[in-house]
Design a protein around this motif. Structure first.
Motif, PDB file in Angstrom:
ATOM      1  N   ASN A 149       0.834  -1.202   0.000  1.00 14.28           N
ATOM      2  CA  ASN A 149       0.000   0.000   0.000  1.00 14.28           C
ATOM      3  C   ASN A 149       0.870   1.254   0.000  1.00 14.28           C
ATOM      4  OD1 ASN A 149      -2.462   1.282  -0.179  1.00 14.28           O
ATOM      5  ND2 ASN A 149      -2.877   1.206   2.018  1.00 14.28           N
ATOM      6  N   TYR A 150       1.971   1.157  -0.744  1.00 16.43           N
ATOM      7  CA  TYR A 150       2.920   2.266  -0.868  1.00 16.43           C
ATOM      8  C   TYR A 150       3.374   2.792   0.505  1.00 16.43           C
ATOM      9  CZ  TYR A 150       1.724   2.066  -5.787  1.00 16.43           C
ATOM     10  OH  TYR A 150       1.540   1.638  -7.075  1.00 16.43           O
ATOM     11  N   GLY A 151       3.648   1.851   1.393  1.00 14.95           N
ATOM     12  CA  GLY A 151       4.169   2.219   2.709  1.00 14.95           C
ATOM     13  C   GLY A 151       3.123   2.609   3.710  1.00 14.95           C
ATOM     14  N   ASN A 152       1.862   2.300   3.443  1.00 15.70           N
ATOM     15  CA  ASN A 152       0.774   2.660   4.367  1.00 15.70           C
ATOM     16  C   ASN A 152      -0.128   1.453   4.612  1.00 15.70           C
ATOM     17  OD1 ASN A 152       0.961   5.765   4.748  1.00 15.70           O
ATOM     18  ND2 ASN A 152       1.222   5.452   2.549  1.00 15.70           N
ATOM     19  N   ALA A 153       0.480   0.362   5.054  1.00 14.40           N
ATOM     20  CA  ALA A 153      -0.241  -0.914   5.145  1.00 14.40           C
ATOM     21  C   ALA A 153      -0.656  -1.285   6.562  1.00 14.40           C
ATOM     22  CB  ALA A 153       0.614  -2.030   4.545  1.00 14.40           C
ATOM     23  N   LYS A 154      -0.754  -0.309   7.451  1.00 16.59           N
ATOM     24  CA  LYS A 154      -1.121  -0.621   8.830  1.00 16.59           C
ATOM     25  C   LYS A 154      -2.397  -1.449   8.917  1.00 16.59           C
ATOM     26  CE  LYS A 154      -2.772   2.800  11.318  1.00 16.59           C
ATOM     27  NZ  LYS A 154      -4.149   2.394  11.727  1.00 16.59           N
ATOM     28  N   ASP A 155      -3.360  -1.123   8.075  1.00 12.18           N
ATOM     29  CA  ASP A 155      -4.636  -1.834   8.116  1.00 12.18           C
ATOM     30  C   ASP A 155      -4.864  -2.674   6.869  1.00 12.18           C
ATOM     31  OD1 ASP A 155      -5.594  -0.860  10.668  1.00 12.18           O
ATOM     32  OD2 ASP A 155      -5.728   1.100   9.701  1.00 12.18           O
ATOM     33  N   SER A 156      -3.777  -3.017   6.188  1.00 13.16           N
ATOM     34  CA  SER A 156      -3.833  -3.897   5.016  1.00 13.16           C
ATOM     35  C   SER A 156      -3.243  -5.252   5.388  1.00 13.16           C
ATOM     36  CB  SER A 156      -3.037  -3.286   3.858  1.00 13.16           C
ATOM     37  OG  SER A 156      -3.529  -2.014   3.509  1.00 13.16           O
TER      38      SER A 156
ATOM     39  N   GLN B 266      -5.657  -6.248  20.129  1.00 15.89           N
ATOM     40  CA  GLN B 266      -5.366  -7.052  18.945  1.00 15.89           C
ATOM     41  C   GLN B 266      -5.209  -6.130  17.746  1.00 15.89           C
ATOM     42  OE1 GLN B 266      -8.436  -9.873  17.818  1.00 15.89           O
ATOM     43  NE2 GLN B 266      -6.912 -11.262  16.952  1.00 15.89           N
ATOM     44  N   LEU B 267      -4.152  -6.358  16.976  1.00 21.18           N
ATOM     45  CA  LEU B 267      -3.903  -5.559  15.786  1.00 21.18           C
ATOM     46  C   LEU B 267      -4.745  -6.049  14.616  1.00 21.18           C
ATOM     47  CD1 LEU B 267      -0.020  -5.195  16.042  1.00 21.18           C
ATOM     48  CD2 LEU B 267      -1.787  -3.651  16.884  1.00 21.18           C
ATOM     49  N   ASN B 268      -4.877  -5.208  13.626  1.00 19.72           N
ATOM     50  CA  ASN B 268      -5.672  -5.535  12.453  1.00 19.72           C
ATOM     51  C   ASN B 268      -4.910  -6.519  11.577  1.00 19.72           C
ATOM     52  OD1 ASN B 268      -7.384  -5.572  10.249  1.00 19.72           O
ATOM     53  ND2 ASN B 268      -7.535  -3.343  10.069  1.00 19.72           N
ATOM     54  N   ASP B 269      -5.554  -7.616  11.206  1.00 17.57           N
ATOM     55  CA  ASP B 269      -4.911  -8.588  10.326  1.00 17.57           C
ATOM     56  C   ASP B 269      -5.030  -8.199   8.859  1.00 17.57           C
ATOM     57  OD1 ASP B 269      -7.587  -9.071   9.843  1.00 17.57           O
ATOM     58  OD2 ASP B 269      -7.402 -11.248   9.914  1.00 17.57           O
ATOM     59  N   GLY B 270      -5.655  -7.059   8.597  1.00 15.00           N
ATOM     60  CA  GLY B 270      -5.841  -6.608   7.224  1.00 15.00           C
ATOM     61  C   GLY B 270      -7.172  -6.998   6.631  1.00 15.00           C
ATOM     62  N   TYR B 271      -7.848  -7.900   7.315  1.00 12.51           N
ATOM     63  CA  TYR B 271      -9.161  -8.352   6.848  1.00 12.51           C
ATOM     64  C   TYR B 271     -10.253  -8.048   7.871  1.00 12.51           C
ATOM     65  CZ  TYR B 271      -6.313 -11.006   3.555  1.00 12.51           C
ATOM     66  OH  TYR B 271      -5.415 -11.368   2.581  1.00 12.51           O
ATOM     67  N   ASN B 272      -9.851  -7.350   8.961  1.00 12.00           N
ATOM     68  CA  ASN B 272     -10.778  -7.005  10.040  1.00 12.00           C
ATOM     69  C   ASN B 272     -11.447  -8.234  10.644  1.00 12.00           C
ATOM     70  OD1 ASN B 272     -10.547  -4.050   9.993  1.00 12.00           O
ATOM     71  ND2 ASN B 272     -11.452  -4.232   7.943  1.00 12.00           N
ATOM     72  N   THR B 273     -10.654  -9.311  10.779  1.00  9.80           N
ATOM     73  CA  THR B 273     -11.125 -10.514  11.469  1.00  9.80           C
ATOM     74  C   THR B 273     -10.404 -10.605  12.803  1.00  9.80           C
ATOM     75  OG1 THR B 273      -9.444 -12.042  10.626  1.00  9.80           O
ATOM     76  CG2 THR B 273     -11.322 -11.574   9.187  1.00  9.80           C
ATOM     77  N   ASP B 274     -10.587 -11.726  13.480  1.00 10.08           N
ATOM     78  CA  ASP B 274      -9.961 -11.881  14.802  1.00 10.08           C
ATOM     79  C   ASP B 274      -8.645 -12.647  14.724  1.00 10.08           C
ATOM     80  OD1 ASP B 274     -10.828 -14.381  14.176  1.00 10.08           O
ATOM     81  OD2 ASP B 274     -11.787 -14.786  16.116  1.00 10.08           O
ATOM     82  N   LYS B 275      -7.974 -12.598  13.572  1.00  8.16           N
ATOM     83  CA  LYS B 275      -6.730 -13.345  13.409  1.00  8.16           C
ATOM     84  C   LYS B 275      -5.481 -12.465  13.539  1.00  8.16           C
ATOM     85  CE  LYS B 275      -8.816 -16.909  10.504  1.00  8.16           C
ATOM     86  NZ  LYS B 275      -8.792 -17.609   9.180  1.00  8.16           N
ATOM     87  N   GLY B 276      -5.650 -11.207  13.901  1.00  6.96           N
ATOM     88  CA  GLY B 276      -4.502 -10.330  14.060  1.00  6.96           C
ATOM     89  C   GLY B 276      -3.682 -10.668  15.295  1.00  6.96           C
ATOM     90  N   VAL B 277      -2.497 -10.117  15.379  1.00  7.68           N
ATOM     91  CA  VAL B 277      -1.599 -10.354  16.512  1.00  7.68           C
ATOM     92  C   VAL B 277      -2.223  -9.777  17.785  1.00  7.68           C
ATOM     93  CG1 VAL B 277       0.615  -9.686  17.514  1.00  7.68           C
ATOM     94  CG2 VAL B 277       0.509 -10.475  15.142  1.00  7.68           C
ATOM     95  N   ARG B 278      -2.268 -10.596  18.814  1.00  7.86           N
ATOM     96  CA  ARG B 278      -2.777 -10.163  20.121  1.00  7.86           C
ATOM     97  C   ARG B 278      -1.601  -9.770  21.009  1.00  7.86           C
ATOM     98  NH1 ARG B 278      -8.160 -11.933  20.759  1.00  7.86           N
ATOM     99  NH2 ARG B 278      -8.815 -13.384  19.111  1.00  7.86           N
ATOM    100  N   PHE B 279      -1.811  -8.772  21.847  1.00  5.14           N
ATOM    101  CA  PHE B 279      -0.747  -8.315  22.744  1.00  5.14           C
ATOM    102  C   PHE B 279      -1.296  -8.148  24.154  1.00  5.14           C
ATOM    103  CE2 PHE B 279      -2.624  -4.716  20.512  1.00  5.14           C
ATOM    104  CZ  PHE B 279      -2.917  -3.803  21.520  1.00  5.14           C
TER     105      PHE B 279
END
Length: 805
Positions: A119-126, A224-237
């Protein structure tokens, strides 16, 4: 007794001496400031390779940025684009016909990953994701007034401990901060010189995707961070902050803990994610409980001891410093004029400090920001750029005696190769494995979203160079056996994917690009990136083929048919070509550059880090490399300046390398205009700008390269020292062949060298110029007129040589 035992004894003695001297050191390896940080690039980085923090030393309030190297959004994604392989034959045909513009248009349209990529360096939520800061720890202090006297904010890189001290209303206040190397926790100690004078509130905050609550003397943050698909599979902290006051009282509410009238207080921060640890919450609680059971002095001593076992392996001095203790910002500002000999060792050891603090052998490798980020969307996603930046992070690992840290990159490359096999098949219909210009923890290996920078296909092959360099420095054949298949499969990709260039019948990569640089072909209007066989590609592939052949000879006697193919292909690669103007060509044809002073100098890969261009073996190519560097100029981004230091060092041009080093160490923030340029930030972070840690490691590697080289099959002492480094010594730098070297020099000439061998072998030592006699282990000898002299050392043995001029 071998050298490692000696180092351990010296380390213990050193700790004793430090304790006796109340922490005062003689080597001035301290970052020192007389006021709190006003920007993030003035805060001080602390880390244990997994967790990090950056305090700002604020007086009435303090913000401490917290980090975790596994704090990554995104997730594994299907990036297969069936249109890429379908159009590949057409693209290649156009390139062989010299129709690069038409080929490039197809590349831009079809030869790229599925989805938005980086995303041209803007992939926080991709799905590609982004490295992110963990949180902010905010401490608000309550003083009778806020007029502080005798303020000092320091980072001691000999101990990896930072501190803030000042006096308010006659009370001496002190804070100490460290990221425990031993107990894997972040620790802050607050103290007042007068009883009952410590009052503060502490809170932890994250602006998105986190919940904070208090639990007695704990603050708990999880999310939990966004996995890019807005599901519950992102990294948990999961993060816990515990406050332990001595004296006074502690109270808590929903989002903060308050301490009143205490003498001192300990703040312990434990954190983890589920990226590699499914029991991450149990891990956090266990580490915190362990730390609570130990006294502060024990925690600090254990941390320092663990850290110094790595840091104390190497020493460097280049003369008596010319000034008294100075603030770090003043040292940088005056260095151009003073040549203060304490600045270079400080910067050199700071690079080693960042390696120890920023990575671990068993975790993710250092990313573009190392371990330290202060935003949720870091620049360029804080990812792994494979067209130099990730590799530059590890240039110091072997020579600077931190070899075990190289393992993080080695294991990452091994994991990446599995993804790269799928990319090779689906994008090129080829065997083996390939990685392009960018990657992440989710093992992205596909061409990125834009071919102008994303289609360079030698990223994985460059990583393979590090795999083999780790072997060359350590001579571990069991290790080589373990990574041989990664080398072989990388070579297999090029055997099955290169095409024949019609004019000379060379084997070439197609399509590809010379990283991020463009040329003009038929006009001077349209920038062209896509091409066949840029020079860097061929240099990297030549190195890969040679390394694979050499590895096969050591670990495999059943690969004859495959190695024959590699050897035959090696003979058909294009040679390094010199233009009519005398510089090394960047592309297969001598195109006109769009930007002659471009920051990338990719076509000199063969000079550094590879060794196919040297003043000894290929003087004509070395001269062409000099002309190339003159053409590129002495400017550039931070990491580009660092790369040029190494180039000039390999050409034995010490004064020119030093000029580039001074350019790298120029203050990045202009005092008058406050504009930011390439150079060095106040906390010694390298400015691209913005901050990229690769420049720090590249600069440290350049200093080492000026002091010692071993890539040509012999030990070369002081190959590129400048006139200013007249007298000095270093201890503990490593050379290929599994040995360490200590060296003293006077008047710019080696006076005494000691070589410690772990392997036991014959080393060739280059004879210093104008030497009349050499005393080897007490026995005099006369130089035989040859370029080198053989030195035989047994396993775990050492040899001392003194030189008489």
């Amino acid at each position: 007794m071998n050298k490692q035992s000696i180092i351990l004894l010296v380390s213990v003695f050193s700790m004793f001496m430090i304790a006796c001297s109340n922490g005062k050191h003689s080597n001035n390896l301290v970052l020192r400031y007389d006021k709190p940080a006003s920007i993030w690039e003035e805060t001080l980085p602390l880390g244990n390779g997994r967790l990090g923090m950056m305090p700002d030393g604020g007086i009435s309030s303090e913000k401490i940025i917290l980090n975790d190297i596994t704090m990554w959004s995104g997730s594994a994604e299907d990036v297969y684009n069936p249109l890429a392989v379908k159009h590949l034959p057409i693209i290649r045909k156009l390139l062989t016909e010299g129709k690069n513009k038409e080929a490039q248009d197809l590349m831009y349209k079809y030869f790229k990953c599925n989805g938005v990529g980086t995303n041209y360096g803007n992939a926080k939520d991709s799905p590609y994701g982004c490295f992110q800061m963990l949180a902010e720890l905010n401490i608000n202090y309550k003083y009778p007034d806020i007029v502080a006297k005798n303020y000092t904010f320091e980072l001691d890189i000999e101990d990896a401990v930072a501190s803030t001290v000042f006096t308010i209303d006659g009370v001496n206040y002190k804070r100490e901060y460290f990221a425990s190397n031993e107990d894997d926790i972040l620790i802050i100690k607050l103290s007042a010189g007068t009883k009952h004078k410590l009052n503060f509130d502490v809170a932890i905050a994250r602006a998105e995707r986190a919940i904070v609550k208090s639990d007695g003397d704990n603050l708990v943050m999880e999310g939990q961070l966004n996995d890019g698909y807005n599901t519950d599979k992102g990294v948990r902290f999961y993060t816990k902050v515990k406050v332990l006051p001595t004296g006074g009282t502690l109270t808590s509410n929903s989002d903060k803990i308050s301490v009143t009238n205490a003498d001192e207080a300990l703040i312990l921060i434990s954190s983890s994610t589920d990226m590699f640890d499914s029991n991450y919450k149990t891990t956090v609680d266990g580490l915190l409980e362990n730390a609570v059971s130990l006294e502060y002095k024990t925690l600090k001593d254990r941390h320092i001891s663990s850290y110094k076992q790595k840091f104390d392996r190497v020493e460097l001095s280049i003369g008596k410093k010319k000034s008294d203790i100075m603030l770090t910002s003043e040292m940088l500002s005056s260095f151009a004029e003073t040549d203060d000999p304490s600045v270079v060792p400080l910067y050199f050891q700071y690079g080693r400090y960042l390696m120890i603090s920023g990575s671990r052998p068993d975790l993710l490798p250092l990313n573009l920001q190392g371990l330290w980020a202060n935003t949720y969307q870091t620049p360029w996603n804080g990812d792994y750029h494979l067209n130099i930046n990730l590799q530059m992070n590890y240039w110091i690992a072997e020579v600077c005696n931190l070899s075990e840290y190289h393992k993080a990159l080695v294991s990452y490359t091994q994991r990446l190769s599995s993804s790269g096999k799928k990319t090779a098949k689906l994008f090129y219909n080829s065997d083996g494995w390939v990685a392009h210009s960018v990657s992440n923890p989710w093992l992205f290996t596909a061409p990125a979203e834009h071919a102008s920078w994303g289609a360079t296909n030698t990223g994985g092959a460059w990583l393979c160079s590090h795999l083999f360099q780790h072997f060359l420095f350590n001579n571990d054949t069991a290790y080589l056996s373990g990574i041989y298949d990664v080398l072989k499969q990388a070579a297999q990709f090029y055997l099955s994917s290169m095409i024949i260039e019609p004019e000379n019948n060379w084997l070439v990569t197609a399509p590809s690009s010379s990283p991020e640089n463009a040329f003009y072909q038929h006009d001077t209007i349209t920038p062209i990136y896509v091409c066949m066989a840029p020079t860097m590609d061929i240099q990297i592939i030549r190195e890969l083929f040679n390394n694979t052949i050499n590895a096969s000879k050591i670990v495999s006697d059943s690969d004859t048919a495959f190695i024959n193919k590699v050897e035959n292909a090696l003979l058909r690669l294009p040679p390094n070509q010199i233009s009519e103007q005398g510089y090394l060509q960047e592309w297969l044809y001598d195109y006109k550059e769009v930007e002659p002073q471009h920051r990338h100098v990719s076509h000199l890969y063969g000079l550094y880090p590879y060794n196919e261009i040297t003043p000894h073996t290929t003087p004509h190519l070395a001269d062409a490399a000099k002309k190339t560097l003159e053409r590129r100029g002495d400017g550039g981004t931070g990491w580009s300046l660092a790369w040029k230091i190494n180039f000039w060092a390999r050409l034995y041009e010490g004064n020119r390398a030093y000029k580039l080093l001074k350019n790298l160490l120029k203050p990045a923030i202009d005092r008058e205009t406050k504009t930011v340029r390439s150079g060095t930030y106040p906390n010694l972070f390298c400015a691209h700008p913005p901050f990229q840690i690769d420049g720090n490691f590249g600069g440290t590697a350049g200093i080492a390269e000026m002091l010692i080289q071993s890539h040509e099959g012999f030990i070369n002492l002081l190959p590129a020292i400048p006139n200013e480094w007249n007298n000095g010594y270093f201890k503990g730098l490593r050379i290929r062949g599994n040995a360490e070297v200590d060296l003293e020099w006077k008047q710019g000439k080696p006076s005494k060298v000691t070589i410690y061998s772990q392997a036991g072998k014959v080393f060739e030592l280059k004879t210093p110029k104008n030497v009349k006699k050499i005393i080897i282990d007490g026995k005099k000898t006369i130089p035989n007129g040859k370029n080198t002299i053989p030195i035989t050392i047994g396993v775990g043995g050492k040899t001392e040589c003194s030189f008489i001029y």
